[in-house]
Design an enzyme around this catalytic site. Structure first.
Site, PDB file in Angstrom:
ATOM      1  N   ASP A   8     -17.455 -38.149 -13.384  1.00 23.14           N
ATOM      2  CA  ASP A   8     -18.808 -38.289 -13.907  1.00 23.14           C
ATOM      3  C   ASP A   8     -19.469 -39.398 -13.096  1.00 23.14           C
ATOM      4  O   ASP A   8     -19.218 -40.584 -13.324  1.00 23.14           O
ATOM      5  CB  ASP A   8     -18.762 -38.648 -15.397  1.00 23.14           C
ATOM      6  CG  ASP A   8     -20.143 -38.991 -15.963  1.00 23.14           C
ATOM      7  OD1 ASP A   8     -21.151 -38.750 -15.277  1.00 23.14           O
ATOM      8  OD2 ASP A   8     -20.201 -39.512 -17.097  1.00 23.14           O
ATOM      9  N   LYS A  69     -28.555 -43.148  -8.482  1.00 26.51           N
ATOM     10  CA  LYS A  69     -28.581 -41.728  -8.829  1.00 26.51           C
ATOM     11  C   LYS A  69     -30.013 -41.231  -9.050  1.00 26.51           C
ATOM     12  O   LYS A  69     -30.299 -40.047  -8.858  1.00 26.51           O
ATOM     13  CB  LYS A  69     -27.746 -41.512 -10.097  1.00 26.51           C
ATOM     14  CG  LYS A  69     -27.598 -40.063 -10.537  1.00 26.51           C
ATOM     15  CD  LYS A  69     -26.656 -39.975 -11.717  1.00 26.51           C
ATOM     16  CE  LYS A  69     -26.526 -38.589 -12.285  1.00 26.51           C
ATOM     17  NZ  LYS A  69     -25.570 -38.529 -13.402  1.00 26.51           N
ATOM     18  N   ASP A 190     -27.582 -34.893 -24.109  1.00 30.08           N
ATOM     19  CA  ASP A 190     -27.023 -35.822 -23.118  1.00 30.08           C
ATOM     20  C   ASP A 190     -28.115 -36.770 -22.623  1.00 30.08           C
ATOM     21  O   ASP A 190     -28.931 -36.402 -21.776  1.00 30.08           O
ATOM     22  CB  ASP A 190     -26.426 -35.023 -21.957  1.00 30.08           C
ATOM     23  CG  ASP A 190     -25.745 -35.914 -20.916  1.00 30.08           C
ATOM     24  OD1 ASP A 190     -25.785 -37.143 -21.071  1.00 30.08           O
ATOM     25  OD2 ASP A 190     -25.178 -35.367 -19.962  1.00 30.08           O
TER      26      ASP A 190
END
Length: 625
Positions: A8, A69, A190
Site C-alpha cells: 500500500d 503521491k 476509503d
C-alpha cells in the site's frame, strides 16, 4: 522460494504485507513499525526514508518530501494548489509535468516514490530472509491511466517486478472477505491522506466483484491538516502581522502540529497546539510563540466544506451500482482519516448503518494486496478466489467538433476490449491524429487527454469512405493500449498510453540505474558508519572493563593505549585503519578479560564481580545486514 508481497503506497504512510500460512501478515520495518511514513529526505549525499526522514523535516523543510503521491502522474495545472502549500519547491516540468526541486536537482514524483518502495522491500527482504522482487502495488480506485502508469514506473525504478496494480478499496475488500463464506454487498469507504474512494462490491463463494467505484483524488486527511494550518497561520498573522506560511521551517512545524491535533481530536474534544519559538519578530528579533486551543467543534467547522464533498462519491457509487443504501450489508472503513468522528457520522447518515470497524484502516489495503499477490503466484492455501474489478473513468477519443466518443465507459469490468469504426472528415485526408481522453464530460476540453498518436498513409479517398478501426484494450492494471487500423490498406498504428506527465522508457531506465547506484552508495556509507559505531562501542566496553578488571595494571595500560587510538581512527577516512585498531582492541580486550577471569577464579568465593562480559566480542562476529 522468493516471496511476492503487497504494498500500500500511501500518501502519508505505506505498508507492506506477505502471505504466511494462507493468511496475509504485515511485515514490520527495520525500526519495528508496522507503517512507514511516505517521507524522503535528501541530506547532503544521504537519502533518508521513513520515520528518520520525518523526524528531521522541521530542520530540513526544503529537502524533505512528503505527500508526493498527490503529484504522481499528474499535470502541473492539476496540482498548483497542492504545490503552493508545500514547504519544498514543486514546479512545472517538461511537457507540463510535475517536478520537485531538491538541492538544485529536479526529481520526478516517481523517483521519490521509488525510494519509499525500495525502503519497504529492503526491510521486508531482511525480515523474511529472502530477496523480494515481485510486488502488487495498490492505487486509489479513482486514479486515472497516467497515475496508474506512473505508479507502475515507480516500482520499476525501485528495481521491482510489478505483478499488478490494483485498486485500494478492492484490496481492502479482499482482506475483509478472505475468510467469509456468505454472500454480501459491501461498500468500502476509503479516505486516506491524499485521496478518497468509494467502491461497492459483491462478495460470495470466493468471487469479489466490483459493481461500481467513485471518488475524489484531491481530497484526504492532508486537506484536513491544511485547514488547521491556515487557521493557525491566520490567527498568528492577526496578532503579529506575519504569515508563517511564507517561512518553510515554520510551515513544516505548523503541518506537523496540525496532523497531531487532528489525530488527538479523534478521541478528545479539544487539544492544545503549542509551538514555542515559531519565528522571530522581524524588527526586534525577539522570539515569538504560538499557542492555541482547538476544539473538535471548531475543527469540524474548519473542514465543513470538505466533509460535504465526501457525500457525492458515495451517492454516485450507489447510483452506478443501481443500489439503495438498504442493499448494503456492510460498510468497511479504510484509511486513517476515517477515524475522524464527523466522517464516521456522515457515513452512517448516508448508508443508514454503523460502519464495520473489524479491519485495521491503516493495514487493510496492504493485506488485501498481499492476497492478490498470493492469487497471482498461485498460493495453494488461497483456494479459488476470483477478483473482478472495474475501470473508474470513461475512456474515449476526440471526434469532430471537440466532442468525445466514448469506447469504454466507467465501471466497465476489466480487463476489457472495445473496437469502434471511425472515418475521415476531409477528402483525400492522408492521416488522422487520435486524441485519447479520459473523463465523464461530453467535450474533450473538459476531460483529461491521456495521449495522442497518428495513423498515416491512408489512401486518397472521399471524406467518410475510410474505415478506421480504433481498439481500446485496458488490462487488469487499468492501463490502456490503443490501436488504430485503416481497413482497406492495412495501415496500423498504436500507443501504450504513457501520458506526457509520466516518464518515457529511457528516463525510467536512467532512473533505475541512478537508484541502483544510490543504493550502493547508501549501503557503503551505512557500512562505513556502522564500522565506526562498532569500534566506538568496543572502546566504551573496553574502558568499562579497565575499570572493573582485577588484571595487572600494565595490561590495563596497554588496553587503554589502544582505546586512545580509536578517536583518531573514527575521525579519519581509512577503513583499513579502523579494521586494524578494532582487531588490536578486540585482542587486547580478550586478553584483559581472560586475565581478570583467571584472577577472579583464584580468589574463590571472595570474588563477586563479573567473570564474563554480557556480550562476547569475537573477531568473526558482525551485526546482521
Amino acid at each position: 522460494m522468493p516471496k511476492a508481497v503487497g504494498i500500500d503506497l500511501g500518501t502519508t504512510n505505506s505498508v507492506i504485507a506477505v502471505m504466511e500460512g494462507g493468511k496475509p501478515e504485515v511485515i514490520v520495518n527495520a525500526e519495528g513499525g508496522r507503517t512507514t511514513p511516505s517521507v524522503v529526505a535528501y541530506k547532503g549525499e544521504e537519502r533518508l526514508v521513513g520515520q528518520i526522514a520525518k523526524r528531521q523535516a522541521a530542520l530540513n523543510p526544503k529537502a524533505t518530501l512528503y505527500e508526493v503521491k498527490r503529484f504522481i502522474g499528474r499535470r502541473w495545472d492539476e496540482v498548483k494548489e497542492e504545490a503552493a502549500r508545500s514547504p519544498f519547491t514543486v514546479k512545472e516540468g517538461p511537457s507540463g509535468s510535475v517536478r520537485i526541486e531538491v538541492n538544485g536537482q529536479d526529481l520526478a514524483p516517481e523517483q521519490v516514490s521509488a525510494e519509499v518502495l525500495r525502503k519497504l522491500v529492503a526491510d521486508a527482504s531482511a525480515k523474511v530472509g529472502t530477496g523480494i522482487k515481485d510486488v502488487v502495488i495498490t492505487v486509489p480506485a479513482y486514479f486515472d491511466n497516467s497515475q496508474r502508469e506512473a505508479t507502475r514506473q515507480a516500482g520499476e525504478i525501485a528495481g521491482l517486478n510489478v505483478l499488478r496494480v490494483i485498486n485500494e478499496p478492492t484490496a481492502a475488500a479482499l482482506a475483509y472477505g478472505l475468510e467469509r463464506k456468505g454472500n454480501e454487498t459491501v461498500l468500502v469507504f476509503d479516505l486516506g491522506g491524499g485521496t478518497f474512494d468509494v467502491t461497492i462490491l459483491e462478495l460470495g463463494e470466493g468471487v469479489f466483484e466490483v459493481r461500481s467505484t467513485a471518488g475524489d483524488t484531491h481530497l484526504g486527511g492532508a486537506d484536513f491538516d491544511h485547514r488547521i494550518v491556515d487557521w493557525l497561520a491566520g490567527e498568528f498573522q492577526k496578532e503579529h502581522n506575519f504569515d508563517l506560511r511564507k517561512d518553510p521551517q515554520a510551515l513544516q512545524r505548523l503541518i506537523e502540529s496540525a496532523e497531531r491535533a487532528k489525530i488527538e481530536l479523534s478521541s478528545a474534544t479539544e487539544t492544545t497546539l503549542s509551538l514555542p519559538f515559531i519565528t522571530f519578530d522581524p524588527e526586534t528579533r525577539t522570539p515569538l510563540h504560538l499557542e492555541r486551543t482547538l476544539s473538535r467543534a471548531k475543527f469540524e467547522e474548519l473542514i465543513g466544506d470538505l466533509l460535504k464533498r465526501v457525500r457525492e462519491p458515495v451517492q454516485q457509487a450507489l447510483r452506478d451500482a443501481k443500489l439503495s443504501p438498504n442493499d448494503i450489508n456492510e460498510v468497511i472503513l479504510v484509511g486513517g482519516s476515517t477515524r475522524v468522528p464527523s466522517v464516521k457520522r456522515i457515513v452512517k447518515d448516508i448508508v443508514g448503518k454503523e460502519p464495520n470497524e473489524s479491519v485495521n484502516p491503516d493495514e487493510a489495503v496492504a493485506l488485501g494486496a498481499a492476497v492478490q499477490a498470493g492469487i497471482i503466484t498461485g498460493d495453494a492455501n488461497l483456494g479459488d478466489i476470483v477478483l473482478v474489478d472495474v475501470t473508474p473513468l470513461t475512456l474515449g477519443v476526440e471526434v469532430k467538433g471537440g466532442m468525445v466518443a466514448p469506447l469504454i465507459t466507467r465501471n466497465t469490468t476489466v480487463p476489457a476490449k472495445k473496437t469502434e469504426v471511425f472515418t475521415t472528415a476531409e477528402n483525400n485526408q492522408p492521416g488522422v491524429e487520435i486524441n485519447v481522453v479520459q473523463g465523464e464530460r461530453p467535450m474533450t476540453v473538459d476531460n483529461k487527454s491521456l495521449g495522442r498518436f497518428k495513423l498515416e498513409g491512408i489512401p486518397p479517398m472521399p471524406a467518410g469512405r475510410p474505415q478506421i478501426e480504433v481498439t481500446f484494450d485496458i488490462d487488469a492494471n487499468g492501463i490502456l493500449h490503443v490501436t488504430a487500423k485503416e481497413k482497406s490498406s492495412g495501415k496500423e498504428s498504436s500507443i501504450r498510453i504513457e501520458n506526457t506527465t509520466t516518464l518515457d522508457k529511457s528516463e525510467v531506465e536512467r532512473m533505475v540505474r541512478e537508484a541502483e547506484q544510490n543504493a550502493a552508495a547508501d549501503k557503503a556509507r551505512r557500512e562505513k558508519i556502522e564500522k565506526r559505531n562498532n569500534l566506538d562501542s568496543l572502546r566504551v566496553q573496553a574502558l568499562q572493563q579497565i575499570e572493573e578488571s582485577q588484571a595487572e595494571q600494565s595490561l590495563k595500560d596497554r588496553v587503554k593505549a589502544v582505546t586512545d587510538e580509536v578517536e583518531g581512527a573514527i575521525a579519519g577516512d581509512d577503513d583499513a585503519q579502523i579494521a586494524d585498531v578494532q582487531k588490536r582492541l578486540e585482542e587486547a580486550l580478550r586478553e584483559l578479560m581472560q586475565a581478570g577471569s583467571g584472577q577472579d577464579q583464584g580468589q574463590g568465593a571472595q570474588a563477586q564481580g563479573k567473570t564474563q562480559p554480557d556480550d562476547v566480542i569475537d573477531a568473526d562476529f558482525k551485526p546482521a545486514d
